[in-house]
Write an enzyme that holds these catalytic residues in place. Structure first.
Site, PDB file in Angstrom:
ATOM      1  N   LYS A 204       4.509 -13.806  -1.017  1.00  0.00           N
ATOM      2  CA  LYS A 204       3.476 -14.363  -0.142  1.00  0.00           C
ATOM      3  C   LYS A 204       3.718 -15.863   0.058  1.00  0.00           C
ATOM      4  CE  LYS A 204      -1.467 -15.134   0.152  1.00  0.00           C
ATOM      5  NZ  LYS A 204      -2.755 -15.057  -0.518  1.00  0.00           N
ATOM      6  N   GLU A 210      10.794 -17.056  -9.790  1.00  0.00           N
ATOM      7  CA  GLU A 210      11.580 -15.851 -10.084  1.00  0.00           C
ATOM      8  C   GLU A 210      12.203 -15.282  -8.815  1.00  0.00           C
ATOM      9  OE1 GLU A 210       8.515 -16.497 -11.031  1.00  0.00           O
ATOM     10  OE2 GLU A 210       8.199 -15.937 -13.134  1.00  0.00           O
ATOM     11  N   GLY A 265      -2.433 -11.807  -3.519  1.00  0.00           N
ATOM     12  CA  GLY A 265      -1.172 -11.223  -4.000  1.00  0.00           C
ATOM     13  C   GLY A 265      -1.381  -9.879  -4.679  1.00  0.00           C
ATOM     14  N   ARG A 266      -2.399  -9.799  -5.546  1.00  0.00           N
ATOM     15  CA  ARG A 266      -2.586  -8.560  -6.307  1.00  0.00           C
ATOM     16  C   ARG A 266      -3.285  -7.467  -5.497  1.00  0.00           C
ATOM     17  NH1 ARG A 266      -4.800 -12.957  -8.422  1.00  0.00           N
ATOM     18  NH2 ARG A 266      -7.059 -13.225  -8.527  1.00  0.00           N
ATOM     19  N   GLU A 351      -5.819 -10.901 -13.937  1.00  0.00           N
ATOM     20  CA  GLU A 351      -5.671 -12.106 -13.107  1.00  0.00           C
ATOM     21  C   GLU A 351      -6.984 -12.370 -12.358  1.00  0.00           C
ATOM     22  OE1 GLU A 351      -1.426 -13.423 -11.632  1.00  0.00           O
ATOM     23  OE2 GLU A 351      -2.446 -12.460  -9.968  1.00  0.00           O
ATOM     24  N   HIS A 382       1.021   9.685 -29.540  1.00  0.00           N
ATOM     25  CA  HIS A 382       1.910   9.590 -30.697  1.00  0.00           C
ATOM     26  C   HIS A 382       2.290   8.145 -30.998  1.00  0.00           C
ATOM     27  CE1 HIS A 382       2.077  13.940 -30.690  1.00  0.00           C
ATOM     28  NE2 HIS A 382       2.060  13.815 -29.383  1.00  0.00           N
ATOM     29  N   LYS A 510       3.797 -22.888 -13.617  1.00  0.00           N
ATOM     30  CA  LYS A 510       4.962 -23.134 -12.754  1.00  0.00           C
ATOM     31  C   LYS A 510       5.388 -24.587 -12.850  1.00  0.00           C
ATOM     32  CE  LYS A 510       3.884 -19.778  -9.090  1.00  0.00           C
ATOM     33  NZ  LYS A 510       3.360 -19.629  -7.742  1.00  0.00           N
TER      34      LYS A 510
END
Ligand code: F6P
Length: 542
Positions: A204, A210, A265-266, A351, A382, A510
């Site tokens: 976005k 990254e 974004g999410r 977030e 398990h 950042k």
């Protein structure tokens, strides 16, 4: 600073809820025994999904109080504000119109018009890739798509593509790269032929560290394979609300799919961030996903509070968070294809709700979001379920059971569903000391053995869970499920009176990474903490 009187009122109402909680001297066993219709009385329906919330530590009067709290929190008003495009993201002065991304029919608003145009570009692009008309630098068809993105630009599409495996298109393979660790990219590219690989740079902001670094390395990989600068346009497209930065990176203007600042974004998998979904599963499947989400939007917007599924889920979670000291919440889909659902939900929930101030900036006097985690059943049984059953904390659980099998192995599906129900029943029932003793005696243990062993075999029970039944894992039902949790998180934010649509701490991280990166090559500022200085020394300078 403005004082938000709503927060003060909510704080007082939470105190009332806590008083009510302290009078809850009954157990779930007792509540079920007292009311043979309890399951039917605490059951809701929404598009494609049934919610049984009867295994919660509530009575009707609890529900009445919680609903009253939701009204006090002005939840209906806030839902209207969300759907009408008001600036619900108050710190960034933006609407949060992810629901506009799922509209159907003729566009009614400028937002819908923009979405319709973008969708038609996406559809054309998907067709060009699928029918082999989009060619790479050597003239070969594109066979591999690599989505480079992180957070919301990765988790949603990654999870949906894994979930919708039966719909995968034969002509292309879709891969996802997100981590700054270069091995994510190199491992993915290891066996891919550059001439038939296309990258989607999904960001976005188009400024995420990254994604930028992975995109730079991917571009170099393509150049090393003989792709000229001019031919890169055949191998790179972008999805971004920052087309200038995407063009500066070298993406051709006509290869940039738009995003808008009113899509968080999410919440972005419904936008062109969902391009990998359409490429992997076909455009019709992508549209079906939107249709399922749209059906849930309508349910959330129009259903009265007491039958509204996202609100109910939010109220249950809120009840444990505020009144039972629950600091974490588990989501357990009994579906291998939904194994990545908890990771998607984790970003959405944590977030959004990981905030310490209300909408006016006042410090909250009550806890906000909790830890969200989980994994696919039955695998978790398990590993971590032991703590759910016999640990000292109450961890509310959402079980997600899928009615129709996703494989032809019907017998296994029956066992899968039985396992899912067994876990919620054991959480509810537990095993008392008397029951443990009786079982040991019946199996022939000595008096001493019974005495020593019984306490270890006690399972507290009285632990809450919801069970969601989803008809099947297809695009429509998945769309509805994802939108259900999006709206649950929004409803929860209303109960807290916080802004769920910003994420300021990410920005600080950042900035700090940049300072440390520079300090690794230059001098370490003397006023930095000695631990960071030492770690820089150990990692970069010795
Ligand atoms: O993690 C923070 C965040 O801003 C998320 O909200 C977002 O989904 C992710 O980073 C990626 O951001 P972008 O799409 O701008 O690269």
């Amino acid at each position: 600073m403005t004082v938000d009187t709503l927060t003060l009122r909510l704080s007082a109402n939470i105190a009332h809820l806590r008083e009510h909680q302290s009078s809850c001297n009954w157990s779930l066993r007792e509540l079920f025994a007292a009311d043979p219709n309890r399951a039917q009385n605490f059951c809701l329906k929404a598009p494609g999904i049934v919610l049984d919330f009867s295994k919660n530590l509530i009575r009707q009067d609890t529900l009445v109080q919680l609903l009253e709290y939701a009204r006090e929190a002005r939840i209906s008003e806030k839902i209207d504000a969300l759907f009408s495009g008001a600036n619900v993201n108050s710190t960034e002065h933006r609407p949060a119109l992810h629901s506009a991304l799922r509209f159907k029919g003729v566009p009614q608003t400028a937002h819908e018009q923009a979405v319709a145009e973008c969708r038609s570009c996406m559809q054309k692009f998907v067709e060009q890739i699928h029918n082999g008309n989009w060619r790479g630098f050597s003239g070969k068809c594109i066979r591999h798509i690599v989505n480079i993105g992180i957070g919301g630009s990765d988790l949603g599409p990654r999870m949906v593509v894994a979930a919708l495996r039966p719909w995968l298109h034969q002509s292309v393979n879709v891969h996802f790269v997100s981590n700054l660790d270069g091995s994510d990219l190199t491992d993915t590219l290891e066996h891919l032929p550059p001439e038939s690989t296309l990258f989607i740079v999904a960001s976005k902001s188009f400024s995420t560290l990254e994604t930028r670094q992975n995109a730079i390395s991917a571009r170099q990989w393509m150049r090393n394979a003989g792709c000229s600068k001019d031919q890169l346009a055949r191998h790179f497209v972008a999805v971004s609300s920052n087309p200038t930065a995407a063009q500066d990176f070298g993406i051709a203007a006509e290869n940039i799919f738009p995003m808008w600042d009113w899509v968080g974004g999410r919440y972005s998998l419904w936008s062109a961030i969902g391009l990998p979904i359409a490429l992997a599963c076909g455009f019709d499947t992508y549209q079906a996903l939107l249709t399922g989400a749209e059906a849930m939007d309508k349910h959330f917007a129009k259903t009265p509070l007491q039958q509204n599924m996202p609100i109910c889920l939010a109220l249950m979670h809120f009840w444990y968070r505020q009144c039972w000291g629950a600091g974490s919440f588990a989501v357990l889909p009994y579906a291998q294809r939904l194994a990545q659902f908890p990771a998607w939900l984790q970003q959405l929930d944590m977030e959004s709700l990981g905030k310490s101030v209300d909408t006016a900036g006042q410090h909250l006097s009550y806890p906000s979001g909790s830890v969200v985690w989980g994994g696919a059943g039955t695998n978790g049984q398990h590993s971590f379920y032991q703590l759910l059953h016999q640990g000292t904390d109450i961890i509310p659980v959402d079980f997600i059971a899928i009615k129709q099998a996703s494989s032809p192995l019907d017998e296994q599906h029956k066992w899968l569903l039985a396992s899912c129900l067994s876990q919620s029943r054991v959480l509810l029932q537990g095993r008392t000391l008397a029951e443990a003793r009786r079982e040991l005696e019946r199996s022939g243990h000595t008096h001493k053995e019974v005495h020593n062993l019984a306490p270890h075999k006690v399972i507290p029970g009285n632990r809450p869970s919801n069970t969601l039944i989803v008809e099947k894992v297809d695009a429509y039902h998945l769309g509805a499920l994802l939108a259900l949790y999006e709206h649950k998180v929004f409803a929860f934010s209303c109960l807290l009176n916080i802004n769920p649509f910003d994420q300021w701490s990410v920005e600080l991280g950042k900035l700090c990474a940049e300072q440390i990166y520079n300090a690794a090559d230059g001098g370490i500022p003397t006023d930095w903490d000695s631990s960071t200085a030492q770690l820089i020394q150990l990692l970069f300078k010795q």
